[in-house]
Design a protein around this motif. Structure first.
Motif, short mmCIF file in Angstrom:
data_model
loop_
_atom_site.label_atom_id
_atom_site.label_comp_id
_atom_site.label_asym_id
_atom_site.label_seq_id
_atom_site.Cartn_x
_atom_site.Cartn_y
_atom_site.Cartn_z
N LEU A 5 -22.04 9.33 -21.05
CA LEU A 5 -22.73 9.48 -19.76
C LEU A 5 -22.76 10.94 -19.33
O LEU A 5 -23.79 11.44 -18.86
CB LEU A 5 -22.04 8.62 -18.70
CG LEU A 5 -22.63 8.69 -17.28
CD1 LEU A 5 -24.10 8.31 -17.28
CD2 LEU A 5 -21.82 7.79 -16.34
N LEU A 6 -21.63 11.63 -19.47
CA LEU A 6 -21.57 13.04 -19.10
C LEU A 6 -22.55 13.86 -19.93
O LEU A 6 -23.25 14.74 -19.41
CB LEU A 6 -20.14 13.58 -19.28
CG LEU A 6 -19.07 13.01 -18.34
CD1 LEU A 6 -17.70 13.60 -18.70
CD2 LEU A 6 -19.40 13.31 -16.90
N THR A 7 -22.57 13.59 -21.22
CA THR A 7 -23.49 14.32 -22.11
C THR A 7 -24.94 14.07 -21.71
O THR A 7 -25.77 14.99 -21.70
CB THR A 7 -23.26 13.89 -23.57
OG1 THR A 7 -21.92 14.17 -23.94
CG2 THR A 7 -24.20 14.64 -24.50
N THR A 8 -25.25 12.84 -21.35
CA THR A 8 -26.61 12.48 -20.93
C THR A 8 -27.00 13.24 -19.67
O THR A 8 -28.13 13.76 -19.56
CB THR A 8 -26.70 10.96 -20.68
OG1 THR A 8 -26.34 10.26 -21.86
CG2 THR A 8 -28.12 10.58 -20.26
N ILE A 9 -26.06 13.33 -18.71
CA ILE A 9 -26.35 14.04 -17.45
C ILE A 9 -26.54 15.53 -17.72
O ILE A 9 -27.48 16.15 -17.19
CB ILE A 9 -25.22 13.81 -16.43
CG1 ILE A 9 -25.19 12.35 -16.00
CG2 ILE A 9 -25.40 14.73 -15.22
CD1 ILE A 9 -24.02 11.99 -15.09
N VAL A 10 -25.68 16.11 -18.53
CA VAL A 10 -25.78 17.54 -18.85
C VAL A 10 -27.11 17.83 -19.54
O VAL A 10 -27.80 18.81 -19.21
CB VAL A 10 -24.59 17.99 -19.72
CG1 VAL A 10 -24.84 19.40 -20.25
CG2 VAL A 10 -23.30 17.94 -18.92
N ASP A 11 -27.48 16.97 -20.48
CA ASP A 11 -28.76 17.17 -21.19
C ASP A 11 -29.93 17.07 -20.22
O ASP A 11 -30.88 17.86 -20.30
CB ASP A 11 -28.91 16.12 -22.30
CG ASP A 11 -27.96 16.36 -23.46
OD1 ASP A 11 -27.41 17.48 -23.54
OD2 ASP A 11 -27.75 15.42 -24.25
N PRO A 41 -20.60 25.22 -16.31
CA PRO A 41 -21.94 25.52 -16.82
C PRO A 41 -23.03 24.63 -16.20
O PRO A 41 -24.17 25.07 -16.01
CB PRO A 41 -21.82 25.29 -18.32
CG PRO A 41 -20.59 24.49 -18.53
CD PRO A 41 -19.69 24.82 -17.40
N ALA A 42 -22.65 23.39 -15.88
CA ALA A 42 -23.64 22.50 -15.27
C ALA A 42 -24.02 22.98 -13.88
O ALA A 42 -25.21 22.98 -13.50
CB ALA A 42 -23.07 21.07 -15.20
N LEU A 43 -23.04 23.43 -13.09
CA LEU A 43 -23.33 23.92 -11.74
C LEU A 43 -24.05 25.26 -11.77
O LEU A 43 -24.85 25.56 -10.87
CB LEU A 43 -22.04 24.01 -10.94
CG LEU A 43 -21.39 22.66 -10.61
CD1 LEU A 43 -20.06 22.84 -9.90
CD2 LEU A 43 -22.33 21.80 -9.77
N ILE A 44 -23.78 26.07 -12.77
CA ILE A 44 -24.55 27.31 -12.93
C ILE A 44 -26.02 26.98 -13.18
O ILE A 44 -26.92 27.65 -12.67
CB ILE A 44 -23.96 28.15 -14.08
CG1 ILE A 44 -22.62 28.76 -13.65
CG2 ILE A 44 -24.93 29.27 -14.49
CD1 ILE A 44 -21.89 29.50 -14.73
N ARG A 45 -26.26 25.91 -13.94
CA ARG A 45 -27.63 25.44 -14.15
C ARG A 45 -28.25 24.97 -12.84
O ARG A 45 -29.41 25.27 -12.54
CB ARG A 45 -27.62 24.30 -15.18
CG ARG A 45 -28.94 23.54 -15.30
CD ARG A 45 -30.06 24.43 -15.73
NE ARG A 45 -31.33 23.67 -15.76
CZ ARG A 45 -32.51 24.23 -15.82
NH1 ARG A 45 -32.65 25.56 -15.87
NH2 ARG A 45 -33.60 23.48 -15.86
#
Length: 277
Positions: A5-11, A41-45
């Motif tokens: 799930l985390l990988t899916t959200i990040v993608d 890195p996700a929040l930087i995005r």
């Protein structure tokens, strides 16, 4: 299951540019994990898409500070400031960015733009004025310091007092900027015709070797221009001895024939007047 799930959200975060969707994905991610290796890195995005997402900046600023990633954090602050229209929100961001740059990163030059913008928001704040004055002086930023001093004088309606002119000219002289010093001095002498310190400063420019070396056949250099002002002052004050001294000294470095001829004529007249007296 959770890692998938985390990988899916990040993608998805990196695949979409719709601000509302990116914010929703970022919020969902931080609900699911506290792992900073994932969330940072996700929040930087998120901030790349929505620079004024304050919640995201607040979430990662401590982590970036701890890791010493100040350049990265300051770029995020810059983007947030540019994207924030609310004055209070901008002020809060500028205060945080200034502390990060000056106190945490130890980069005074990087902190200056934040203090400058804060001063623009509060132009009567003497604490900010004095801080900028000190920082400009410490960093040897003469032009910025001079502009800072003159802008405040103009803003307060005080004008260029003789004390201010003296300081400005002295700052330019310390920086070796004779042309700027002379321009400031010309304004000061026009505003304050009887200003005695103006004569002292003119003498310093007149005696400067670099000012004399700048004399050209077509354009008088700073020393020659200062000499013209000194001659006028000494002539008006009937100080013929000082007038003759300046004329003789000026002849030692002026090479243009027509200008030399005028100086020689004035010197002859001055010495003849002395003999008559």
């Amino acid at each position: 299951q959770e890692s998938v799930l985390l990988t899916t959200i990040v993608d998805a975060l990196h695949a979409h540019d719709e601000p509302a969707l990116v914010v929703a994905l970022g919020r969902r991610l931080v609900e699911l994990t506290d792992d900073t290796d994932v969330t940072t890195p996700a929040l930087i995005r998120v901030l790349a898409v929505v620079p004024d997402a304050r919640w995201a900046l607040d979430r990662i600023k401590l982590h970036l500070n701890v890791q010493g990633r100040w350049d990265e954090l300051l770029r995020l602050y810059d983007a947030a400031v540019d994207a924030t229209s609310d004055p209070q929100g901008r002020e809060e961001l500028l205060n945080e960015a200034s502390v990060t740059a000056k106190d945490l990163a130890g980069d005074v030059v990087r902190a200056l733009p934040y203090f400058e913008q804060l001063y623009e928001l509060h132009p009567t704040d003497m604490r900010l004025f004095t801080m900028l004055e000190r920082l400009y002086e410490k960093q040897g930023m003469t032009r910025q310091l001079v502009d800072h001093l003159l802008q405040r004088a103009a803003r307060t309606g005080e004008g260029e007092s003789s004390d201010l002119v003296y300081r400005v000219v002295s700052l330019w002289l310390q920086a070796g900027a004779l042309t700027e010093a002379l321009e400031a001095l010309e304004r000061g002498c026009t505003e304050h015709p009887a200003w005695q310190e103006g004569t002292e400063l003119l003498e310093r420019i007149f005696l400067s070797p670099s000012g004399r070396a700048a004399a050209l056949d077509t354009v008088p250099g700073p020393s020659e221009r200062a000499a013209a002002m000194l001659r006028a002052r000494y002539r008006d004050a009937h100080r013929s001895g000082d007038l003759a001294r300046v004329l003789k000294d000026e002849l030692s470095f002026v090479r243009q024939p027509e200008r030399r001829a005028r100086l020689l004529c004035e010197l002859a007249e001055t010495e003849q007047s002395e003999l008559s007296n």
